[in-house]
Motif scaffolding. Structure first.
Motif, PDB file in Angstrom:
ATOM      1  N   HIS A 111      -5.576 -17.097  -1.540  1.00 45.04           N
ATOM      2  CA  HIS A 111      -4.948 -15.777  -0.969  1.00 45.04           C
ATOM      3  C   HIS A 111      -5.279 -15.669   0.596  1.00 45.04           C
ATOM      4  O   HIS A 111      -6.091 -16.224   1.216  1.00 45.04           O
ATOM      5  N   ASP A 163     -13.065 -15.608  -5.897  1.00 45.83           N
ATOM      6  CA  ASP A 163     -11.894 -14.705  -5.731  1.00 45.83           C
ATOM      7  C   ASP A 163     -11.244 -14.418  -7.150  1.00 45.83           C
ATOM      8  O   ASP A 163     -10.250 -15.074  -7.489  1.00 45.83           O
ATOM      9  N   GLY A 209      -7.434 -17.317 -10.737  1.00 45.08           N
ATOM     10  CA  GLY A 209      -5.940 -16.713 -10.756  1.00 45.08           C
ATOM     11  C   GLY A 209      -5.654 -16.926  -9.315  1.00 45.08           C
ATOM     12  O   GLY A 209      -5.380 -16.085  -8.608  1.00 45.08           O
ATOM     13  N   THR A 218     -11.061 -19.568  -6.584  1.00 41.23           N
ATOM     14  CA  THR A 218     -10.035 -18.702  -6.910  1.00 41.23           C
ATOM     15  C   THR A 218     -10.095 -18.555  -8.568  1.00 41.23           C
ATOM     16  O   THR A 218      -9.687 -19.564  -9.082  1.00 41.23           O
ATOM     17  N   ASN A 256     -13.147  -9.917  -0.557  1.00 43.27           N
ATOM     18  CA  ASN A 256     -13.332 -11.313  -0.064  1.00 43.27           C
ATOM     19  C   ASN A 256     -14.063 -11.054   1.404  1.00 43.27           C
ATOM     20  O   ASN A 256     -14.841 -12.048   1.691  1.00 43.27           O
ATOM     21  N   ASN A 314     -10.176  -7.229  -9.262  1.00 49.54           N
ATOM     22  CA  ASN A 314      -9.360  -6.126  -9.104  1.00 49.54           C
ATOM     23  C   ASN A 314      -8.918  -5.516 -10.534  1.00 49.54           C
ATOM     24  O   ASN A 314      -8.175  -6.064 -11.344  1.00 49.54           O
ATOM     25  N   GLY A 335      -9.668  -3.033  -2.004  1.00 50.46           N
ATOM     26  CA  GLY A 335      -8.586  -3.888  -2.294  1.00 50.46           C
ATOM     27  C   GLY A 335      -9.630  -5.439  -2.434  1.00 50.46           C
ATOM     28  O   GLY A 335     -10.723  -5.560  -1.915  1.00 50.46           O
ATOM     29  N   GLY A 336      -8.857  -6.152  -2.952  1.00 56.11           N
ATOM     30  CA  GLY A 336      -9.329  -7.534  -3.060  1.00 56.11           C
ATOM     31  C   GLY A 336      -9.414  -8.353  -1.651  1.00 56.11           C
ATOM     32  O   GLY A 336     -10.401  -9.117  -1.611  1.00 56.11           O
ATOM     33  N   SER A 337      -8.437  -8.009  -1.016  1.00 55.88           N
ATOM     34  CA  SER A 337      -8.764  -8.498   0.563  1.00 55.88           C
ATOM     35  C   SER A 337     -10.203  -8.292   0.966  1.00 55.88           C
ATOM     36  O   SER A 337     -10.747  -8.927   1.733  1.00 55.88           O
ATOM     37  N   LEU A 385       1.105  -8.247  -8.765  1.00 56.20           N
ATOM     38  CA  LEU A 385       0.266  -8.634  -9.669  1.00 56.20           C
ATOM     39  C   LEU A 385      -0.341  -7.302 -10.213  1.00 56.20           C
ATOM     40  O   LEU A 385      -1.507  -7.052 -10.216  1.00 56.20           O
ATOM     41  N   ALA A 406      -9.686 -11.482  -7.866  1.00 51.31           N
ATOM     42  CA  ALA A 406      -8.662 -10.439  -7.829  1.00 51.31           C
ATOM     43  C   ALA A 406      -7.729 -10.186  -8.901  1.00 51.31           C
ATOM     44  O   ALA A 406      -7.568  -9.317  -9.518  1.00 51.31           O
ATOM     45  N   TYR A 407      -7.133 -11.322  -9.125  1.00 49.56           N
ATOM     46  CA  TYR A 407      -5.900 -11.195  -9.927  1.00 49.56           C
ATOM     47  C   TYR A 407      -6.290 -11.546 -11.305  1.00 49.56           C
ATOM     48  O   TYR A 407      -6.180 -10.798 -12.283  1.00 49.56           O
ATOM     49  N   THR A 424      -2.736 -16.738  -6.482  1.00 51.18           N
ATOM     50  CA  THR A 424      -1.649 -15.866  -6.380  1.00 51.18           C
ATOM     51  C   THR A 424      -0.339 -16.095  -6.737  1.00 51.18           C
ATOM     52  O   THR A 424       0.474 -15.504  -7.509  1.00 51.18           O
ATOM     53  N   HIS A 467      -7.230  -3.144 -10.725  1.00 49.87           N
ATOM     54  CA  HIS A 467      -5.884  -2.563 -10.855  1.00 49.87           C
ATOM     55  C   HIS A 467      -4.856  -3.734 -10.984  1.00 49.87           C
ATOM     56  O   HIS A 467      -3.746  -3.442 -11.114  1.00 49.87           O
ATOM     57  N   LYS A 468      -5.382  -4.982 -11.146  1.00 48.41           N
ATOM     58  CA  LYS A 468      -4.387  -6.199 -11.662  1.00 48.41           C
ATOM     59  C   LYS A 468      -4.436  -6.149 -13.008  1.00 48.41           C
ATOM     60  O   LYS A 468      -3.790  -5.438 -13.888  1.00 48.41           O
TER      61      LYS A 468
HETATM   62  C1  LIG Z   1      -4.110  -9.959  -4.881  1.00 48.30           C
HETATM   63  C2  LIG Z   1      -5.085 -10.689  -4.470  1.00 48.30           C
HETATM   64  C3  LIG Z   1      -6.086 -10.435  -3.549  1.00 48.30           C
HETATM   65  C4  LIG Z   1      -6.090  -9.319  -2.556  1.00 48.30           C
HETATM   66  O1  LIG Z   1      -6.212  -8.147  -3.440  1.00 48.30           O
HETATM   67  P1  LIG Z   1      -5.667  -6.502  -2.742  1.00 48.30           P
HETATM   68  O2  LIG Z   1      -6.169  -5.706  -3.720  1.00 48.30           O
HETATM   69  O3  LIG Z   1      -4.117  -6.969  -2.702  1.00 48.30           O
HETATM   70  O4  LIG Z   1      -5.986  -6.706  -1.245  1.00 48.30           O
HETATM   71  C5  LIG Z   1      -6.933 -11.357  -3.264  1.00 48.30           C
HETATM   72  N1  LIG Z   1      -7.037 -12.767  -3.864  1.00 48.30           N
HETATM   73  C6  LIG Z   1      -6.012 -12.944  -4.658  1.00 48.30           C
HETATM   74  C7  LIG Z   1      -6.258 -14.121  -5.359  1.00 48.30           C
HETATM   75  C8  LIG Z   1      -5.242 -11.929  -5.171  1.00 48.30           C
HETATM   76  O5  LIG Z   1      -4.266 -12.435  -6.044  1.00 48.30           O
END
Ligand SMILES: *Cc1c(COP(=O)(O)O)cnc(C)c1O
Length: 453
Positions: A171, A253, A226, A224, A138, A282, A133-135, A74, A255-256, A228, A284-285
């Protein structure tokens, strides 16, 4: 330093030519890795000539995430202005905990956070931070929720049975984080999804009610933006009503795909986002900054302070705490992840970020159209998603993806949903064009016609 800056430029030129000429690096089998490349660390220094040769060998064999053949995860691509910002951050080497040490870099981080809070309709009490990071974003969200609903958890630990809720398609970090915060993985309730992978509000409501009856303390729901695998968007508006009814924290969340907040055309996918208690994205995504660039905002910054501030006389010696970001962050020393996003945003404007997001959806539509008009493909994903899930002929997805990788054809992964396995390509690299997407499919067709799978 000048000598190494020159070397840096030389190595980057080499990387860029490799990306072009060998977009999928020849994979090295793990059993041969240490024999193929000299990664050993020795007592004696390495002479420059060998050092450079080794570095080039490593660059050559490292997966090329900015190449036009990378669809594996991603993230992908390399947006110049964002990369420039990250290179600068490395040279400046500040730590983001205090204003004294980071100066205007703190203002840069705060400006991004404030602008995002405003964009999603959060009140003035909102604030946020950059997490690793996204984790971890969360994790920060669920920790704030734990402390809000169980204030003694900070000091005495968790002794009552708290429960949290997330969809089957969410995720994996949610389960890990439940264990980190002392609530436990067994207390994570998996909420059912519809056939598009979106969380069912009715099932959430039922599960919360049942847990209350049985003496649990529901405290947190993770939605969420998006998912994963399928890239599905949970219905935030509807879920927020359930959360309000039961007085539990709602985290989104993103992140994506939380970056849809930048697009007039797609921000309806997170409709109701202003009703959440926290939101993460994120950069970076979808926004294409270098890894990692993860933002979490909370509607009430009191919760950031309550869960993450610690007095430390040796650290916080000057300035107003609003500018001492260590008071609201997970880490102590913290790298500057804000600058790369700021250099991108500053140079292309919010309109440019919108273009980046919209382009990925356009590429995804091009990919779906191709699949739909081609009888040898089966599509498993849906509109309004930049994950394109499909199978080609009857070739098992893992067989196809592994063969494409081992033969240096394409980097693409597979996933599954409701027991169906498929190839998952993602159009997250906004520098790609229609011809690259066509090349992706043609590569699969040509490769499979000449190989026995
Ligand atoms: C990628 C992702 C994460 C985790 O993000 P990281 O930066 O890889 O830790 C969390 N939730 C979702 C929905 C993601 O797609």
């Amino acid at each position: 330093m000048h000598k190494d800056l020159k070397l840096f430029t030389e190595l980057v030129e080499y990387l860029i030519s490799e990306e072009k000429n060998n977009p999928v690096a020849t994979p090295i089998d793990t059993s041969k890795l240490y024999k193929t490349l000299d990664l050993s660390l020795n007592d004696k220094p390495t002479i420059d000539e060998d050092f450079i040769k080794t570095l080039k060998g490593i660059i050559k064999s490292t997966p090329k995430t900015a190449s036009t053949s990378f669809y594996n995860q991603l993230f992908g691509g390399r947006i110049d202005r964002a990369t420039l910002g990250d290179l600068l951050a490395v040279m400046l080497n500040n730590s983001m905990y205090t204003y004294k040490v980071a100066g205007p870099q703190v203002g840069i981080e705060k400006t991004i956070l404030k602008t995002i809070c405003d964009m999603i309709g959060y009140p003035d009490s909102a604030d946020g931070t950059f997490a690793p990071g996204g984790s971890m974003s969360n994790y920060m969200a669920v920790l704030m929720a734990r402390d809000k609903y169980n204030p003694s958890a900070r000091t005495a630990g968790v002794s009552n049975k708290m429960t949290l809720y997330t969809s089957e398609a969410s995720h994996y970090s949610i389960a890990k984080n439940a264990s980190f915060i002392g609530v436990g993985r067994d207390q994570v309730r998996r909420v059912k999804t519809n056939d598009k992978g979106e969380m069912l509000a009715a099932d959430l409501d039922q599960q919360i009610s049942k847990d209350i009856e049985q003496g649990y303390q529901p405290f947190f729901v993770n939605a969420t933006a998006g998912t994963t695998v399928l890239g599905a968007f949970d219905d935030v508006e509807r879920l927020s009503k359930v959360c309000k009814k039961h007085d539990v924290w709602l985290h989104l969340d993103g992140a994506y795909c939380g970056a849809v907040i930048f697009s007039d055309e797609y921000k309806h996918l997170v409709k109701g986002i202003e009703h959440t208690n926290s939101f993460s994205v994120n950069a970076h995504k979808m926004l294409g900054t270098p890894l990692s660039c993860s933002i979490i905002v909370a509607k009430d910054k009191k919760h950031l302070n309550q869960s993450f501030s610690n007095d430390a006389e040796y650290l916080y010696q000057t300035d107003d705490d609003d500018f001492n970001l260590g008071k609201t962050s997970l880490q102590c020393g913290r790298r500057n992840d804000a600058l790369k996003f700021w250099t991108l945003w500053k140079s292309v404007g919010s309109n440019g970020l919108k273009t980046i997001v919209d382009h990925q959806f356009n590429l995804a539509q091009i990919a779906r159209d191709y699949i739909n008009q081609h009888p040898d493909y089966t599509l498993y994903s849906f509109d309004d998603s930049i994950s394109i899930c499909f199978n080609y002929k009857d070739i098992p997805a893992h067989t196809l993806c592994t063969a494409l990788y081992e033969d240096s054809q394409l980097m693409v992964g597979f996933g599954n949903f409701k027991n169906q396995e498929f190839v998952r390509m993602v159009t997250i690299n906004s520098l790609l064009q229609e011809k690259d997407i066509m090349h992706f499919f043609k590569t699969i067709e040509k490769f499979t016609s000449s190989t026995d799978l």
